[in-house]
Design a protein around this motif. Structure first.
Motif, PDB file in Angstrom:
ATOM      1  N   THR A 299      65.796  57.600  13.302  1.00  0.00           N
ATOM      2  CA  THR A 299      65.122  57.495  11.836  1.00  0.00           C
ATOM      3  C   THR A 299      65.171  55.834  11.438  1.00  0.00           C
ATOM      4  OG1 THR A 299      67.550  56.990  11.127  1.00  0.00           O
ATOM      5  CG2 THR A 299      66.687  59.320  10.908  1.00  0.00           C
ATOM      6  N   SER A 300      65.058  55.029  12.466  1.00  0.00           N
ATOM      7  CA  SER A 300      64.864  53.516  12.396  1.00  0.00           C
ATOM      8  C   SER A 300      64.512  53.099  13.624  1.00  0.00           C
ATOM      9  CB  SER A 300      65.930  52.763  11.893  1.00  0.00           C
ATOM     10  OG  SER A 300      65.662  51.516  11.668  1.00  0.00           O
ATOM     11  N   PHE A 301      63.958  51.860  13.780  1.00  0.00           N
ATOM     12  CA  PHE A 301      63.687  51.139  15.184  1.00  0.00           C
ATOM     13  C   PHE A 301      63.335  49.808  14.800  1.00  0.00           C
ATOM     14  CE2 PHE A 301      59.388  52.681  14.636  1.00  0.00           C
ATOM     15  CZ  PHE A 301      58.674  51.353  14.912  1.00  0.00           C
ATOM     16  N   CYS A 302      63.738  48.944  16.014  1.00  0.00           N
ATOM     17  CA  CYS A 302      63.793  47.531  15.664  1.00  0.00           C
ATOM     18  C   CYS A 302      62.373  47.006  16.708  1.00  0.00           C
ATOM     19  CB  CYS A 302      64.870  46.968  16.437  1.00  0.00           C
ATOM     20  SG  CYS A 302      64.819  45.009  16.161  1.00  0.00           S
ATOM     21  N   TYR A 303      61.501  46.282  16.133  1.00  0.00           N
ATOM     22  CA  TYR A 303      60.249  46.030  16.707  1.00  0.00           C
ATOM     23  C   TYR A 303      60.176  44.440  16.715  1.00  0.00           C
ATOM     24  CZ  TYR A 303      58.808  44.411  11.875  1.00  0.00           C
ATOM     25  OH  TYR A 303      58.792  43.967  10.884  1.00  0.00           O
ATOM     26  N   ILE A 304      59.305  43.827  17.979  1.00  0.00           N
ATOM     27  CA  ILE A 304      58.722  42.738  17.947  1.00  0.00           C
ATOM     28  C   ILE A 304      57.212  42.889  17.395  1.00  0.00           C
ATOM     29  CG2 ILE A 304      58.003  40.811  19.388  1.00  0.00           C
ATOM     30  CD1 ILE A 304      60.934  40.633  19.116  1.00  0.00           C
ATOM     31  N   GLY A 305      56.581  41.850  16.906  1.00  0.00           N
ATOM     32  CA  GLY A 305      55.251  42.323  16.397  1.00  0.00           C
ATOM     33  C   GLY A 305      54.293  42.590  17.399  1.00  0.00           C
ATOM     34  N   TYR A 310      50.904  46.976  20.343  1.00  0.00           N
ATOM     35  CA  TYR A 310      50.374  47.858  21.664  1.00  0.00           C
ATOM     36  C   TYR A 310      50.608  49.363  21.119  1.00  0.00           C
ATOM     37  CZ  TYR A 310      51.863  43.980  24.418  1.00  0.00           C
ATOM     38  OH  TYR A 310      51.933  42.491  24.943  1.00  0.00           O
ATOM     39  N   LEU A 311      51.468  49.505  20.154  1.00  0.00           N
ATOM     40  CA  LEU A 311      51.498  51.169  19.864  1.00  0.00           C
ATOM     41  C   LEU A 311      50.189  51.317  18.941  1.00  0.00           C
ATOM     42  CD1 LEU A 311      55.222  51.412  18.473  1.00  0.00           C
ATOM     43  CD2 LEU A 311      54.114  52.246  20.615  1.00  0.00           C
ATOM     44  N   LEU A 312      49.714  50.434  18.159  1.00  0.00           N
ATOM     45  CA  LEU A 312      48.473  50.650  17.322  1.00  0.00           C
ATOM     46  C   LEU A 312      47.129  50.866  18.297  1.00  0.00           C
ATOM     47  CD1 LEU A 312      47.720  51.069  14.294  1.00  0.00           C
ATOM     48  CD2 LEU A 312      47.124  48.569  14.306  1.00  0.00           C
ATOM     49  N   ASN A 313      47.315  50.078  19.331  1.00  0.00           N
ATOM     50  CA  ASN A 313      46.064  50.181  20.436  1.00  0.00           C
ATOM     51  C   ASN A 313      46.125  51.454  21.019  1.00  0.00           C
ATOM     52  OD1 ASN A 313      45.325  47.415  19.680  1.00  0.00           O
ATOM     53  ND2 ASN A 313      46.238  46.423  21.120  1.00  0.00           N
ATOM     54  N   PRO A 335      50.087  40.165   9.379  1.00  0.00           N
ATOM     55  CA  PRO A 335      49.575  40.853   8.292  1.00  0.00           C
ATOM     56  C   PRO A 335      48.319  41.614   8.552  1.00  0.00           C
ATOM     57  CG  PRO A 335      50.108  38.268   7.926  1.00  0.00           C
ATOM     58  CD  PRO A 335      49.962  38.706   9.453  1.00  0.00           C
ATOM     59  N   GLU A 336      47.276  41.127   9.373  1.00  0.00           N
ATOM     60  CA  GLU A 336      46.255  42.083   9.801  1.00  0.00           C
ATOM     61  C   GLU A 336      46.358  43.174   9.993  1.00  0.00           C
ATOM     62  OE1 GLU A 336      46.727  39.833  13.463  1.00  0.00           O
ATOM     63  OE2 GLU A 336      46.782  39.180  11.248  1.00  0.00           O
ATOM     64  N   ILE A 337      47.561  43.745  10.700  1.00  0.00           N
ATOM     65  CA  ILE A 337      47.716  45.073  11.351  1.00  0.00           C
ATOM     66  C   ILE A 337      48.651  45.664  10.425  1.00  0.00           C
ATOM     67  CG2 ILE A 337      47.046  44.439  13.407  1.00  0.00           C
ATOM     68  CD1 ILE A 337      50.023  44.845  14.352  1.00  0.00           C
ATOM     69  N   GLN A 343      50.460  52.994   7.698  1.00  0.00           N
ATOM     70  CA  GLN A 343      49.737  54.138   7.402  1.00  0.00           C
ATOM     71  C   GLN A 343      49.434  55.240   8.342  1.00  0.00           C
ATOM     72  OE1 GLN A 343      46.332  52.579   5.410  1.00  0.00           O
ATOM     73  NE2 GLN A 343      47.501  51.670   3.877  1.00  0.00           N
ATOM     74  N   ARG A 344      49.164  54.493   9.600  1.00  0.00           N
ATOM     75  CA  ARG A 344      48.922  55.368  10.659  1.00  0.00           C
ATOM     76  C   ARG A 344      50.165  56.349  10.902  1.00  0.00           C
ATOM     77  NH1 ARG A 344      46.663  54.099  16.721  1.00  0.00           N
ATOM     78  NH2 ARG A 344      47.657  56.014  17.863  1.00  0.00           N
ATOM     79  N   PHE A 345      51.208  55.745  11.166  1.00  0.00           N
ATOM     80  CA  PHE A 345      52.581  56.085  11.713  1.00  0.00           C
ATOM     81  C   PHE A 345      53.593  56.698  10.684  1.00  0.00           C
ATOM     82  CE2 PHE A 345      51.134  53.253  15.159  1.00  0.00           C
ATOM     83  CZ  PHE A 345      51.105  54.358  16.232  1.00  0.00           C
ATOM     84  N   GLY A 346      53.253  56.345   9.239  1.00  0.00           N
ATOM     85  CA  GLY A 346      53.861  56.969   8.242  1.00  0.00           C
ATOM     86  C   GLY A 346      55.262  56.214   8.064  1.00  0.00           C
TER      87      GLY A 346
END
Length: 606
Positions: A299-305, A310-313, A335-337, A343-346
């Motif tokens: 229900t959650s995850f930890c990310y690095i920018g 990479y996921l958005l690409n 900020p630019e992504i 929005q893409r991944f909700g």
């Protein structure tokens, strides 16, 4: 001179809306607030005590998931206790270093828990290091015991560490089958060991160190920053309970390496702070990421920018929103992504934070404001900074000057009893990070080495690392902002921007190493030049391009810029295609050896 102001500022209505959004989680938020007030460095309390209390209050609650295995809090705590018993028999005492070298798997976390229960310090070695760098890191841990996974024995040998090479060291091995000569097998050592809580845990104080976390910089040998139980538990309260606000039935997925603070402190701390479940991933894979999210029930995850980029690409997929994730935590989401990713991944909430392994405080996006690294209640300042001299600007009175809202500058944090600087194992390196006589005689502030933007209401936005920002045509250029403009051009998957020296020119000219999804033709590079000229001030447009199939990164997805800067734009030193922008109407043209010679000799000027 400061970088250009930004419209990404925080308003009072943003804070009000965010505060109202925390009401459903007010119990968890209040627990975090009480912990921040209650925790004192001299208290007898620790990570081990938190784990032991959870093993009693919710013994059957899943604590850890890894692939097809699950450990409850009672099972995980007992496992850590048995390893602690083994370490005690190996002579480990409070304050001793225990070096841990394994790839991501449950044994790492169990060995860490065992180490800190004894009051010892877990040296979290980077399993991607080899040779001199790994040997240097091992030396900094001052370890008498090494715990190594079978997958890392060769790496250890490359550093000159093996039972027959380093006498007096104790060696614990974990893997399938029999241990190599000179090693004790971890599974054999814990078999039949005491599962009861070690008495040492009750004597650990919050000010005691628990981890050595190594910097993963792009150049130079790593430094070992000291993490104390106090700072770890404050992170659990501020980031985990007050900002991320997990619930007991939540599952947080983390595929970042456990030697990194985003995994060991942020992710594990958020989980222990609410008694939820950590789903550990072996490593990050953009193609398998969402499948693993769904399989773990996260229900959650930890990310690095860069993970988010990479996921958005990745190509859009009908299942992009087929998951249970409602909140994520991490740092470096540009900020630019930000909006496009959310929005893409909700994703309902993005709990961005700012912090560093050695920093004495952190910022957290507790008010759910977009495009910010968050808020910090402790004393900090954003001060004017000279990019050329790479030093903060002192006025006629000898003191530093704060920048105005919307402007950028150097982030510094006051060192106090509530926000101590634990430093590195190297005292000289620790002192080099401190600024004194900043706003008054005798005060002391930690130099983060980061340029940030003051967004108002004690919020900041990350701009750049010192050394990455460069000066050209008398203006400061932030590499992250140029990278953002490059990444907005269709077809660019990765952009790394840096400054390079040009003969007979002051400052450094911009150069961009770019990775395209498909090899660009001349028309594409002409459109790129038009795009960058429209998006950026003239002085910030990269004069040189280097096309690469893939960029080199550190284990925490930071781009390696050191070698790129050294190689510059010399075709004799660079095998990749090079381009130069001589005429903005014509666009980028191939940089040949003959053209490079003209630039070198001053026949071509910019």
């Amino acid at each position: 001179m400061s970088l250009p102001p930004s419209s990404d500022t925080v308003r009072f209505r943003d804070l009000l809306r965010g505060a109202l959004g925390t009401l459903p989680d007010s119990f968890t938020v209040n627990r975090g607030l009480l912990n921040l007030v209650w925790l004192k460095p001299d208290q007898k309390h620790s990570i081990g005590r938190v784990l032991e209390k959870l093993a009693v209050s919710q013994p059957q609650q899943p604590a850890l998931r890894f692939e097809d295995r699950v450990w409850t809090y009672a099972e995980f705590n007992a496992w850590a206790n048995r390893i602690a018993s083994l370490l005690r028999r190996q002579g480990v005492r409070a304050g001793d270093g225990v070096a841990i070298l394994m790839e991501n798997r449950p044994e790492v976390l169990a060995c860490v828990a065992a180490t800190v229960k004894l009051g010892a310090v877990a040296g979290m070695l980077n399993h991607q290091q080899r040779g001199e760098a790994l040997a240097h890191s091992l030396k900094l841990t001052r370890a008498g015991v090494v715990i190594c996974g079978e997958e890392c024995v060769d790496a250890l040998a490359s550093a000159g560490y093996a039972p027959d090479e380093v006498p007096g060291m104790r060696w614990i091995w974990d893997g399938e089958g029999s241990a190599p000569s000179g090693w004790q097998r971890l599974a054999d050592g814990v078999s039949g060991g005491a599962a009861s809580n070690p008495p040492e845990t009750a004597r650990v104080r919050l000010r005691d160190p628990c981890f050595y976390i190594f910097t993963s910089g792009t150049t130079g040998l790593p430094k070992a920053s000291v993490m104390t139980h106090y700072r770890w538990l404050r992170g659990m309260a501020g980031l985990g309970q007050m900002t991320l606000r997990l619930r007991r039935d939540d599952v947080l997925y983390c595929c970042l390496p456990l030697y990194h603070n985003n995994a060991l402190t942020v992710s594990w701390g958020a989980v222990l702070g609410t008694g939820s479940t950590l789903a550990l991933g072996r490593k990050f894979s953009a193609s398998r990421f969402w499948d693993e999210i769904r399989r773990s029930g996260a229900t959650s995850f930890c990310y690095i920018g860069e993970l988010c980029r990479y996921l958005l690409n990745r190509p859009a997929d009908a299942r992009d929103r087929d998951h249970r994730v409602r909140v994520i935590v991490g740092n470096g989401l540009r900020p630019e992504i930000w909006d496009a990713f959310q929005q893409r991944f909700g994703i309902a909430r993005i709990s961005e934070f700012y912090g560093a392994s050695e920093s004495n405080l952190a910022f957290a996006n507790g008010f759910d404001v977009s495009r910010t690294a968050g808020f910090c209640p402790l004393p900090f300042a954003v001060v004017a900074f000279d990019v050329d001299a790479e030093t903060p600007v002192r006025g006629a009175d000898g003191f530093l000057r704060k920048v105005s809202r919307g402007e950028s500058g150097l982030l510094i944090c006051e060192v106090t009893d509530k926000a101590p600087f634990d430093g590195y194992t190297d005292e000289q390196a620790s002192q080099a990070k401190l600024l004194r006589d900043v706003f008054k005689a005798g005060d002391c502030w930690f130099n983060t080495g980061d340029l940030v933007r003051d967004q108002g209401f004690r919020h900041i936005q990350f701009v750049d690392r010192i050394g990455d920002t460069f000066r050209w045509k008398g203006e400061n250029v932030a590499t992250t902002e140029v990278e953002a403009a490059c990444n907005r051009f269709d077809g660019i998957e990765q952009a790394v921007v840096y400054g390079v020296q040009v003969p007979d020119a002051d400052g450094r000219a911009g150069m961009a190493a770019l990775s395209f999804s498909q090899t660009p033709d001349a028309a594409t590079l002409r459109r790129l030049a038009q795009h960058l000229c429209a998006e950026l001030p003239a002085y910030a447009v990269p004069l040189f391009l280097r096309l690469r199939a893939e960029q080199e990164t550190t284990s925490t997805f930071k781009f390696r810029k050191g070698s790129l800067k050294q190689e510059g734009f010399d075709p004799a030193r660079v095998d990749d295609p090079l381009y130069v922008l001589r005429d903005r109407d014509l666009g980028y043209e191939p940089l040949t050896a003959a053209l490079h010679a003209q630039i070198r000799d001053g026949a071509v000027r910019f």
